[in-house]
Motif scaffolding. Structure first.
Motif, PDB file in Angstrom:
ATOM      1  N   ASP A 104       0.840  -1.194   0.000  1.00 18.89           N
ATOM      2  CA  ASP A 104       0.000   0.000   0.000  1.00 18.89           C
ATOM      3  C   ASP A 104       0.881   1.251   0.000  1.00 18.89           C
ATOM      4  OD1 ASP A 104      -2.343   1.419   0.017  1.00 18.89           O
ATOM      5  OD2 ASP A 104      -2.630   1.306   2.187  1.00 18.89           O
ATOM      6  N   GLU A 105       0.438   2.263  -0.752  1.00 17.44           N
ATOM      7  CA  GLU A 105       1.164   3.537  -0.869  1.00 17.44           C
ATOM      8  C   GLU A 105       2.601   3.321  -1.331  1.00 17.44           C
ATOM      9  OE1 GLU A 105      -0.162   6.873   1.600  1.00 17.44           O
ATOM     10  OE2 GLU A 105      -0.619   5.361   3.121  1.00 17.44           O
ATOM     11  N   ILE A 106       2.744   2.538  -2.386  1.00 19.84           N
ATOM     12  CA  ILE A 106       4.077   2.189  -2.889  1.00 19.84           C
ATOM     13  C   ILE A 106       4.862   3.420  -3.329  1.00 19.84           C
ATOM     14  CG2 ILE A 106       3.335   1.769  -5.276  1.00 19.84           C
ATOM     15  CD1 ILE A 106       5.278  -0.650  -5.263  1.00 19.84           C
ATOM     16  N   HIS A 107       4.157   4.509  -3.620  1.00 23.84           N
ATOM     17  CA  HIS A 107       4.847   5.747  -4.034  1.00 23.84           C
ATOM     18  C   HIS A 107       5.711   6.318  -2.909  1.00 23.84           C
ATOM     19  CE1 HIS A 107       1.019   7.083  -2.237  1.00 23.84           C
ATOM     20  NE2 HIS A 107       1.690   8.145  -1.836  1.00 23.84           N
ATOM     21  N   ARG A 108       5.466   5.890  -1.680  1.00 16.67           N
ATOM     22  CA  ARG A 108       6.255   6.385  -0.552  1.00 16.67           C
ATOM     23  C   ARG A 108       7.544   5.588  -0.352  1.00 16.67           C
ATOM     24  NH1 ARG A 108       3.602  10.116   2.729  1.00 16.67           N
ATOM     25  NH2 ARG A 108       1.362  10.317   2.335  1.00 16.67           N
ATOM     26  N   PHE A 109       7.713   4.494  -1.100  1.00 17.37           N
ATOM     27  CA  PHE A 109       8.968   3.740  -1.027  1.00 17.37           C
ATOM     28  C   PHE A 109      10.090   4.525  -1.706  1.00 17.37           C
ATOM     29  CE2 PHE A 109       8.202  -1.127  -0.501  1.00 17.37           C
ATOM     30  CZ  PHE A 109       8.097  -0.941   0.874  1.00 17.37           C
ATOM     31  N   SER A 110      11.265   4.525  -1.091  1.00 21.15           N
ATOM     32  CA  SER A 110      12.433   5.155  -1.701  1.00 21.15           C
ATOM     33  C   SER A 110      12.933   4.293  -2.861  1.00 21.15           C
ATOM     34  CB  SER A 110      13.544   5.304  -0.666  1.00 21.15           C
ATOM     35  OG  SER A 110      14.010   4.023  -0.269  1.00 21.15           O
ATOM     36  N   LYS A 111      13.885   4.815  -3.616  1.00 22.07           N
ATOM     37  CA  LYS A 111      14.463   4.059  -4.730  1.00 22.07           C
ATOM     38  C   LYS A 111      15.079   2.748  -4.239  1.00 22.07           C
ATOM     39  CE  LYS A 111      17.714   4.379  -8.599  1.00 22.07           C
ATOM     40  NZ  LYS A 111      18.347   3.077  -8.299  1.00 22.07           N
ATOM     41  N   GLU A 269       2.662  20.782   8.173  1.00 20.54           N
ATOM     42  CA  GLU A 269       2.488  20.315   9.546  1.00 20.54           C
ATOM     43  C   GLU A 269       1.859  18.921   9.599  1.00 20.54           C
ATOM     44  OE1 GLU A 269       3.439  21.779  12.561  1.00 20.54           O
ATOM     45  OE2 GLU A 269       4.644  22.898  11.117  1.00 20.54           O
ATOM     46  N   GLY A 270       1.096  18.597   8.577  1.00 28.00           N
ATOM     47  CA  GLY A 270       0.463  17.276   8.516  1.00 28.00           C
ATOM     48  C   GLY A 270       1.352  16.198   7.926  1.00 28.00           C
ATOM     49  N   GLY A 271       2.580  16.578   7.545  1.00 28.99           N
ATOM     50  CA  GLY A 271       3.522  15.590   7.032  1.00 28.99           C
ATOM     51  C   GLY A 271       3.335  15.251   5.566  1.00 28.99           C
ATOM     52  N   GLU A 272       2.722  16.150   4.796  1.00 32.35           N
ATOM     53  CA  GLU A 272       2.504  15.889   3.372  1.00 32.35           C
ATOM     54  C   GLU A 272       3.840  15.765   2.634  1.00 32.35           C
ATOM     55  OE1 GLU A 272       1.198  14.555   0.655  1.00 32.35           O
ATOM     56  OE2 GLU A 272      -0.673  15.546   1.243  1.00 32.35           O
ATOM     57  N   ASP A 273       3.862  14.933   1.612  1.00 35.99           N
ATOM     58  CA  ASP A 273       5.047  14.744   0.775  1.00 35.99           C
ATOM     59  C   ASP A 273       5.356  16.051   0.040  1.00 35.99           C
ATOM     60  OD1 ASP A 273       6.970  13.995  -1.029  1.00 35.99           O
ATOM     61  OD2 ASP A 273       5.795  12.419  -1.993  1.00 35.99           O
ATOM     62  N   ILE A 274       6.552  16.596   0.245  1.00 43.99           N
ATOM     63  CA  ILE A 274       6.887  17.893  -0.344  1.00 43.99           C
ATOM     64  C   ILE A 274       6.929  17.828  -1.874  1.00 43.99           C
ATOM     65  CG2 ILE A 274       8.071  18.836   1.668  1.00 43.99           C
ATOM     66  CD1 ILE A 274      10.720  17.965   0.411  1.00 43.99           C
ATOM     67  N   LYS A 275       7.256  16.672  -2.431  1.00 44.73           N
ATOM     68  CA  LYS A 275       7.268  16.557  -3.893  1.00 44.73           C
ATOM     69  C   LYS A 275       5.851  16.560  -4.447  1.00 44.73           C
ATOM     70  CE  LYS A 275      10.100  12.983  -4.481  1.00 44.73           C
ATOM     71  NZ  LYS A 275      10.913  12.017  -5.238  1.00 44.73           N
ATOM     72  N   PHE A 276       4.909  16.036  -3.689  1.00 44.78           N
ATOM     73  CA  PHE A 276       3.501  16.096  -4.094  1.00 44.78           C
ATOM     74  C   PHE A 276       3.060  17.556  -4.191  1.00 44.78           C
ATOM     75  CE2 PHE A 276      -0.878  16.683  -2.582  1.00 44.78           C
ATOM     76  CZ  PHE A 276      -1.568  16.002  -3.571  1.00 44.78           C
ATOM     77  N   ILE A 277       3.415  18.362  -3.187  1.00 46.06           N
ATOM     78  CA  ILE A 277       3.060  19.782  -3.196  1.00 46.06           C
ATOM     79  C   ILE A 277       3.723  20.488  -4.386  1.00 46.06           C
ATOM     80  CG2 ILE A 277       3.164  21.953  -1.919  1.00 46.06           C
ATOM     81  CD1 ILE A 277       3.350  20.248   0.663  1.00 46.06           C
ATOM     82  N   ALA A 278       4.997  20.189  -4.615  1.00 43.21           N
ATOM     83  CA  ALA A 278       5.732  20.838  -5.707  1.00 43.21           C
ATOM     84  C   ALA A 278       5.140  20.490  -7.065  1.00 43.21           C
ATOM     85  CB  ALA A 278       7.205  20.436  -5.647  1.00 43.21           C
ATOM     86  N   ASN A 301       9.059  24.698 -11.828  1.00 46.74           N
ATOM     87  CA  ASN A 301       9.914  23.562 -12.167  1.00 46.74           C
ATOM     88  C   ASN A 301      11.203  23.581 -11.346  1.00 46.74           C
ATOM     89  OD1 ASN A 301      10.461  21.202 -13.854  1.00 46.74           O
ATOM     90  ND2 ASN A 301      12.101  22.432 -14.719  1.00 46.74           N
ATOM     91  N   ASN A 302      11.781  24.771 -11.185  1.00 49.27           N
ATOM     92  CA  ASN A 302      12.978  24.899 -10.339  1.00 49.27           C
ATOM     93  C   ASN A 302      12.667  24.551  -8.890  1.00 49.27           C
ATOM     94  OD1 ASN A 302      14.557  25.652 -12.489  1.00 49.27           O
ATOM     95  ND2 ASN A 302      14.434  27.846 -12.089  1.00 49.27           N
ATOM     96  N   THR A 303      11.462  24.881  -8.459  1.00 46.47           N
ATOM     97  CA  THR A 303      11.038  24.536  -7.097  1.00 46.47           C
ATOM     98  C   THR A 303      10.998  23.022  -6.922  1.00 46.47           C
ATOM     99  OG1 THR A 303       9.744  26.558  -6.840  1.00 46.47           O
ATOM    100  CG2 THR A 303       9.136  24.701  -5.435  1.00 46.47           C
ATOM    101  N   PHE A 304      10.422  22.335  -7.899  1.00 49.29           N
ATOM    102  CA  PHE A 304      10.358  20.869  -7.816  1.00 49.29           C
ATOM    103  C   PHE A 304      11.765  20.274  -7.743  1.00 49.29           C
ATOM    104  CE2 PHE A 304      10.284  16.608  -9.588  1.00 49.29           C
ATOM    105  CZ  PHE A 304       9.267  16.019  -8.848  1.00 49.29           C
ATOM    106  N   GLN A 305      12.661  20.761  -8.588  1.00 56.97           N
ATOM    107  CA  GLN A 305      14.034  20.258  -8.582  1.00 56.97           C
ATOM    108  C   GLN A 305      14.720  20.567  -7.251  1.00 56.97           C
ATOM    109  OE1 GLN A 305      15.154  18.349 -10.997  1.00 56.97           O
ATOM    110  NE2 GLN A 305      13.281  18.640 -12.172  1.00 56.97           N
ATOM    111  N   PHE A 312      13.373  18.092   3.468  1.00 56.66           N
ATOM    112  CA  PHE A 312      12.750  18.821   4.571  1.00 56.66           C
ATOM    113  C   PHE A 312      13.766  19.019   5.701  1.00 56.66           C
ATOM    114  CE2 PHE A 312       9.870  19.185   8.215  1.00 56.66           C
ATOM    115  CZ  PHE A 312       8.959  20.100   7.721  1.00 56.66           C
ATOM    116  N   PRO A 313      13.747  20.105   6.474  1.00 56.03           N
ATOM    117  CA  PRO A 313      12.681  21.122   6.551  1.00 56.03           C
ATOM    118  C   PRO A 313      12.891  22.351   5.674  1.00 56.03           C
ATOM    119  CG  PRO A 313      14.169  21.406   8.389  1.00 56.03           C
ATOM    120  CD  PRO A 313      14.686  20.213   7.620  1.00 56.03           C
ATOM    121  N   GLU A 314      14.098  22.513   5.087  1.00 59.27           N
ATOM    122  CA  GLU A 314      14.389  23.746   4.346  1.00 59.27           C
ATOM    123  C   GLU A 314      13.461  23.955   3.157  1.00 59.27           C
ATOM    124  OE1 GLU A 314      16.575  21.555   5.319  1.00 59.27           O
ATOM    125  OE2 GLU A 314      18.057  22.578   6.586  1.00 59.27           O
ATOM    126  N   SER A 315      12.958  22.848   2.597  1.00 58.69           N
ATOM    127  CA  SER A 315      12.112  22.972   1.406  1.00 58.69           C
ATOM    128  C   SER A 315      10.835  23.763   1.665  1.00 58.69           C
ATOM    129  CB  SER A 315      11.748  21.578   0.874  1.00 58.69           C
ATOM    130  OG  SER A 315      12.857  20.992   0.238  1.00 58.69           O
TER     131      SER A 315
END
Length: 426
Positions: A104-111, A269-278, A301-305, A312-315
């Motif tokens: 479940d939620e395989i998108h949260r697995f790292s490479k 604050e809710g722990g959302e994936d920063i790449k999802f937001i970007a 696009n530069n923000t996503f990169q 996190f947390p600087e992002s």
């Protein structure tokens, strides 16, 4: 009664599964796979509450395969390898009953976590079923994705959601004992957002507020009143993900940087994936701002990169800069509307022929057939422009792109008028 209603009603057979007829209907892709006993590794991609976990369970049950499950939120490489070892012992290479491993939620697995699955999938030790709410093209490594079929699950339609409600009233062992009348459903369906699990959770919450011996009449007013008075309990379902991202994007679209930053903070604050937001910022930069300020897409696009590199947390600072920039940008959905209209025209008219004048002519035969004949090379003409038709004859003079009313697109409009005269006379 500790088990939630959505869990109690989880179907055990494909015939009881609601919605996704393109997958589980009479001629659905998964129906055919189960009939033939050929179950490929697969990724289920769709919004929350559309039955991804349920479908994986049904596949395992009906195919008679051992079933192992992991959550990408709480499992690492160690847990993946342990499950694969168990699966190898219970299944085996080249058997028709190799175990199913559901993640479940395989998108949260790292490479590295996804890499640990590769050999097991490639060797046939397990049949992988991954569930994700995110586009697997971005979130699943290409080596693993190439070994899986991707099936898209859609948000439930109104009739599907009403079927779930009626099934709950008639067949749930607890609700069937109550005197429930479903007078109105609009509020319930709106609150669900097409999420079947959320619908049943809200419905159960509302029913639980009535005394056991009382007649329960469900109206829109009752639903809204009960939900508002039980906000904390309602929020514990943890399914505000799409509501908050919607508020975030609509704040940007509405040119309100305060709203954008507030909803951004809620997600962080809710722990959302920063790449999802970007990624959502990237979409907004094109859909809501577009050619009114093309730099917005560059910044997004530069923000996503940047957030992909920094983490996190600087992002949070980078995301805030981008969100406020987009909110303060002039807005235009002209490019978005143009592609919508063009796609609709394609669906209506089909595969119309490319005009001969603008066809490619790499061979002598093609040239003899008139491919590329009378084509005007724009750079050979004054202002690098030569008037000619670029659309199929059946839809010539159709207008898709209508520049918005802003400084940059007003310049586009003037440019097109100068070149095309009446054809682009908006």
């Amino acid at each position: 009664m500790n088990e939630p209603l959505a869990e109690r009603l989880r179907p055990k057979k494909l015939q009881d599964y609601v919605s996704q007829k393109h997958l589980v209907g009479e001629n659905g892709a998964l129906t055919k796979s189960l009939e033939h006993g050929l179950i490929p590794s697969m990724i289920f991609w769709g919004p929350p509450g559309t039955g991804k976990t349920t479908l994986a369970n049904i596949i395992a049950t009906q195919s008679g395969r051992p079933f192992y499950t992991l959550s990408a939120i709480s499992s690492g490489v160690k847990e993946v390898r342990e499950v694969i070892e168990k699966a190898k012992q219970s299944g085996g290479l080249f058997t028709t009953k190799n175990p199913i491993l559901f993640i479940d939620e395989i998108h949260r697995f790292s490479k590295s976590q996804q890499d640990s699955l590769l050999q097991a999938v490639e060797k046939g030790w397990v049949t992988l079923i991954g569930a994700t709410t995110e586009n697997p093209s971005f979130e699943v490594i290409s080596a693993l994705l190439s070994r899986c079929q991707v099936y898209i699950l859609n948000a439930f339609e109104k009739k599907d959601l009403e079927t779930l409600l009626n099934r709950a009233i008639k067949h749930d062992e607890f609700l069937a004992k109550k005197n429930i009348t479903l007078k109105e459903t609009a509020a319930l369906l709106r609150l669900s957002g097409g999420d079947g699990r959320k619908l049943l959770n809200v419905f159960e919450l509302i029913v639980s507020t009535f005394e056991d011996d009382k007649k329960i009449v469900i109206t829109d007013a009752v639903v809204l009143d009960k939900v508002q008075n039980n906000t904390v309990r309602y929020d514990k379902t943890g399914e505000q993900h799409y509501d908050i991202i919607s508020a975030f994007i609509k704040s940007i679209r509405g040119s309100d940087p305060n709203g954008a930053v507030y909803w951004l903070a809620r997600m962080i604050e809710g722990g959302e994936d920063i790449k999802f937001i970007a990624r959502r910022l990237l979409i907004s930069a094109s859909e809501d701002i577009g050619n009114a300020n093309p730099t917005a897409l560059v910044i997004a696009n530069n923000t996503f990169q940047a957030v992909s590199t920094i983490g996190f947390p600087e992002s949070r600072i980078i995301l805030s800069q981008c969100a406020t920039y987009l909110a303060c940008s002039p807005k235009s959905n002209a490019a978005y509307m143009a592609i919508n209209e063009a796609q609709q025209k394609v669906r209506e008219t089909g595969d119309l022929s490319v005009p001969l004048t603008i066809r490619n002519a790499p061979t002598k035969l093609m040239k003899e057939l008139g491919y590329g004949e009378n084509y005007k090379y724009a750079h050979n003409y004054e202002n690098n422009f030569a008037e000619q038709e670029f659309l199929p004859n059946e839809i010539k003079n159709t207008t898709f792109y209508k520049p918005g009313n802003n400084a940059r697109e007003n310049a586009h409009r003037e440019f097109l008028k100068q070149r095309w005269k009446d054809k682009y006379n908006y």
